[in-house]
Design an enzyme around this catalytic site. Structure first.
Site, PDB file in Angstrom:
ATOM      1  N   TYR A 168     119.826-132.178  80.553  1.00 46.51           N
ATOM      2  CA  TYR A 168     118.588-132.976  80.571  1.00 46.51           C
ATOM      3  C   TYR A 168     118.091-133.257  79.138  1.00 46.51           C
ATOM      4  O   TYR A 168     117.677-134.370  78.818  1.00 46.51           O
ATOM      5  CB  TYR A 168     117.545-132.203  81.371  1.00 46.51           C
ATOM      6  CG  TYR A 168     116.236-132.917  81.633  1.00 46.51           C
ATOM      7  CD1 TYR A 168     116.140-133.909  82.597  1.00 46.51           C
ATOM      8  CD2 TYR A 168     115.078-132.563  80.943  1.00 46.51           C
ATOM      9  CE1 TYR A 168     114.930-134.543  82.853  1.00 46.51           C
ATOM     10  CE2 TYR A 168     113.864-133.182  81.196  1.00 46.51           C
ATOM     11  CZ  TYR A 168     113.797-134.174  82.152  1.00 46.51           C
ATOM     12  OH  TYR A 168     112.593-134.790  82.405  1.00 46.51           O
ATOM     13  N   LYS A 209     117.599-136.852  77.519  1.00 42.70           N
ATOM     14  CA  LYS A 209     116.288-137.322  77.065  1.00 42.70           C
ATOM     15  C   LYS A 209     116.271-137.624  75.568  1.00 42.70           C
ATOM     16  O   LYS A 209     115.529-138.502  75.115  1.00 42.70           O
ATOM     17  CB  LYS A 209     115.210-136.306  77.441  1.00 42.70           C
ATOM     18  CG  LYS A 209     114.953-136.233  78.965  1.00 42.70           C
ATOM     19  CD  LYS A 209     114.746-137.606  79.572  1.00 42.70           C
ATOM     20  CE  LYS A 209     114.054-137.578  80.923  1.00 42.70           C
ATOM     21  NZ  LYS A 209     113.964-138.923  81.529  1.00 42.70           N
TER      22      LYS A 209
HETATM   23  P1  NAP Z   1     110.253-137.087  90.533  1.00 46.66           P
HETATM   24  O1  NAP Z   1     108.942-136.818  91.191  1.00 46.66           O
HETATM   25  O2  NAP Z   1     111.405-136.213  90.847  1.00 46.66           O
HETATM   26  O3  NAP Z   1     110.628-138.614  90.833  1.00 46.66           O
HETATM   27  C1  NAP Z   1     111.836-139.160  90.373  1.00 46.66           C
HETATM   28  C2  NAP Z   1     112.232-140.285  91.292  1.00 46.66           C
HETATM   29  O4  NAP Z   1     113.476-140.828  90.789  1.00 46.66           O
HETATM   30  C3  NAP Z   1     112.499-139.821  92.729  1.00 46.66           C
HETATM   31  O5  NAP Z   1     111.832-140.662  93.641  1.00 46.66           O
HETATM   32  C4  NAP Z   1     114.016-139.935  92.851  1.00 46.66           C
HETATM   33  O6  NAP Z   1     114.469-140.259  94.148  1.00 46.66           O
HETATM   34  C5  NAP Z   1     114.304-141.088  91.914  1.00 46.66           C
HETATM   35  N1  NAP Z   1     115.712-141.132  91.563  1.00 46.66           N
HETATM   36  C6  NAP Z   1     116.534-140.085  91.275  1.00 46.66           C
HETATM   37  N2  NAP Z   1     117.772-140.511  91.040  1.00 46.66           N
HETATM   38  C7  NAP Z   1     117.758-141.858  91.177  1.00 46.66           C
HETATM   39  C8  NAP Z   1     118.745-142.871  91.062  1.00 46.66           C
HETATM   40  N3  NAP Z   1     120.010-142.560  90.763  1.00 46.66           N
HETATM   41  N4  NAP Z   1     118.389-144.151  91.282  1.00 46.66           N
HETATM   42  C9  NAP Z   1     117.111-144.458  91.606  1.00 46.66           C
HETATM   43  N5  NAP Z   1     116.130-143.558  91.714  1.00 46.66           N
HETATM   44  C10 NAP Z   1     116.446-142.258  91.517  1.00 46.66           C
HETATM   45  O7  NAP Z   1     110.127-137.075  88.943  1.00 46.66           O
HETATM   46  P2  NAP Z   1     108.863-137.299  87.958  1.00 46.66           P
HETATM   47  O8  NAP Z   1     108.348-135.966  87.599  1.00 46.66           O
HETATM   48  O9  NAP Z   1     107.962-138.345  88.469  1.00 46.66           O
HETATM   49  O10 NAP Z   1     109.654-137.838  86.669  1.00 46.66           O
HETATM   50  C11 NAP Z   1     109.819-139.212  86.384  1.00 46.66           C
HETATM   51  C12 NAP Z   1     110.504-139.358  85.036  1.00 46.66           C
HETATM   52  O11 NAP Z   1     109.737-138.688  84.043  1.00 46.66           O
HETATM   53  C13 NAP Z   1     111.899-138.739  84.988  1.00 46.66           C
HETATM   54  O12 NAP Z   1     112.729-139.519  84.165  1.00 46.66           O
HETATM   55  C14 NAP Z   1     111.644-137.399  84.353  1.00 46.66           C
HETATM   56  O13 NAP Z   1     112.805-136.893  83.733  1.00 46.66           O
HETATM   57  C15 NAP Z   1     110.550-137.743  83.369  1.00 46.66           C
HETATM   58  N6  NAP Z   1     109.733-136.595  82.958  1.00 46.66           N
HETATM   59  C16 NAP Z   1     109.021-135.857  83.875  1.00 46.66           C
HETATM   60  C17 NAP Z   1     108.276-134.781  83.433  1.00 46.66           C
HETATM   61  C18 NAP Z   1     107.462-133.917  84.373  1.00 46.66           C
HETATM   62  O14 NAP Z   1     106.887-132.908  83.914  1.00 46.66           O
HETATM   63  N7  NAP Z   1     107.365-134.248  85.655  1.00 46.66           N
HETATM   64  C19 NAP Z   1     108.263-134.433  82.085  1.00 46.66           C
HETATM   65  C20 NAP Z   1     109.006-135.191  81.193  1.00 46.66           C
HETATM   66  C21 NAP Z   1     109.741-136.277  81.633  1.00 46.66           C
HETATM   67  P3  NAP Z   1     114.928-139.091  95.179  1.00 46.66           P
HETATM   68  O15 NAP Z   1     113.696-138.394  95.576  1.00 46.66           O
HETATM   69  O16 NAP Z   1     115.562-139.835  96.311  1.00 46.66           O
HETATM   70  O17 NAP Z   1     115.875-138.219  94.415  1.00 46.66           O
END
Ligand code: NAP
Length: 250
Positions: free
Chosen positions: A151, A155
């Protein structure tokens, strides 16, 4: 503000859903893209119910044909996309010695290959319009994080990818920037709490204590930063990484 067509990937829930809602509230037509169209539909329905314009699109961003087909469908139904938010993401955490090649490939595949395929698919309509905004989701994990070799590499890669898009596409009126969130309360961090066996409430409380502003982030905190990079006002801001982490991280 000029209304544009926006694509937000991984927008069924979490940060992506908040970003889709925010861009729709600013007047843009939004394609809510996620793996399962039924799950993306709920986000699109909520936007439409509030007077916005959204469609749900099911696609795996790491699949070359699916990414291209999704962009073509958005162009046909909402108009050529001029805003792309590469937000789709997954975690496959493990210490290096236990990390499988499959877990490495899956994470690099969704984040990096997915962002590449989606950006390549939308760039022609942005070039044609002489205007475009690409925002990539990085993370504070880009600076290194135990158990996240895959990851963190993805990133950090998003940051190099972003800066290169900014250099290549700037002459066409297209900016590319990255938002690097800290700890945000979503299903992703909930899954991490479950994996390490800590109740989510305790996990949140610990993260809040470690964060200078004294709270964890909400998806809307990130959506606001993404919306800034997508705005008309941000036309001279490109190739930047904005850490949105409740404190200094870089
Ligand atoms: P999340 O709640 O897990 O949502 C991610 C979404 O992406 C899910 O709906 C997932 O679908 C979808 N997804 C996964 N693989 C995919 C693919 N191959 N094609 C299309 N859609 C796909 O994550 P989040 O926390 O909102 O994070 C969103 C972004 O912010 C990510 O890039 C994450 O790495 C980044 N981020 C998050 C945090 C944090 O603390 N939450 C911190 C830093 C960065 P499924 O449910 O069907 O898998």
């Amino acid at each position: 503000m000029t209304a544009r067509t926006a694509i937000v990937t991984g927008a069924a829930r979490g940060i992506g859903a908040a970003t889709a809602r925010r861009l729709a509230a600013e007047g843009h037509a939004v394609a809510v893209l996620d793996l399962a169209e039924e799950q993306a539909q709920a986000t699109a329905d909520a936007i439409n119910a509030k007077g916005g314009k959204a469609i749900a699109v099911g696609a795996d961003v790491a699949d070359e044909d699916a990414a291209a087909a999704a962009v073509a469908r958005v162009a046909a139904e909402l108009g050529p996309p001029q805003i792309l938010v590469n937000n789709a993401g997954i975690l496959r955490d493990n210490l290096l010695f236990k990390m499988s090649a499959g877990d490495w490939d899956a994470v690099l595949g969704v984040h990096l290959r997915g962002a590449f395929l989606m950006s390549r698919a939308v760039q022609s309509s942005m070039v044609e319009a002489g205007w475009g905004r690409i925002v990539n989701l990085s993370s504070t994990s880009a600076l290194g994080n135990r158990g996240q070799a895959n990851y963190a590499a993805a990133k950090a890669g998003m940051q190099g990818f972003t800066k290169t898009l900014a250099i290549e596409l700037g002459r066409f009126g297209i900016t590319a920037n990255a938002v690097a969130p800290g700890f945000i309360e979503t299903e992703m961090t909930k899954a991490t709490a479950e994996r390490v066996g800590v109740p989510f409430e305790d996990f949140l409380a610990h993260a809040a204590k470690e964060t200078p502003v004294g709270r964890v982030g909400q998806p809307e905190d990130i959506a606001a930063a993404v919306a800034y990079f997508c705005s008309e006002d941000a036309g001279f801001v490109s190739g930047q990484v904005l850490y949105v982490a409740g404190g200094p991280k870089a």
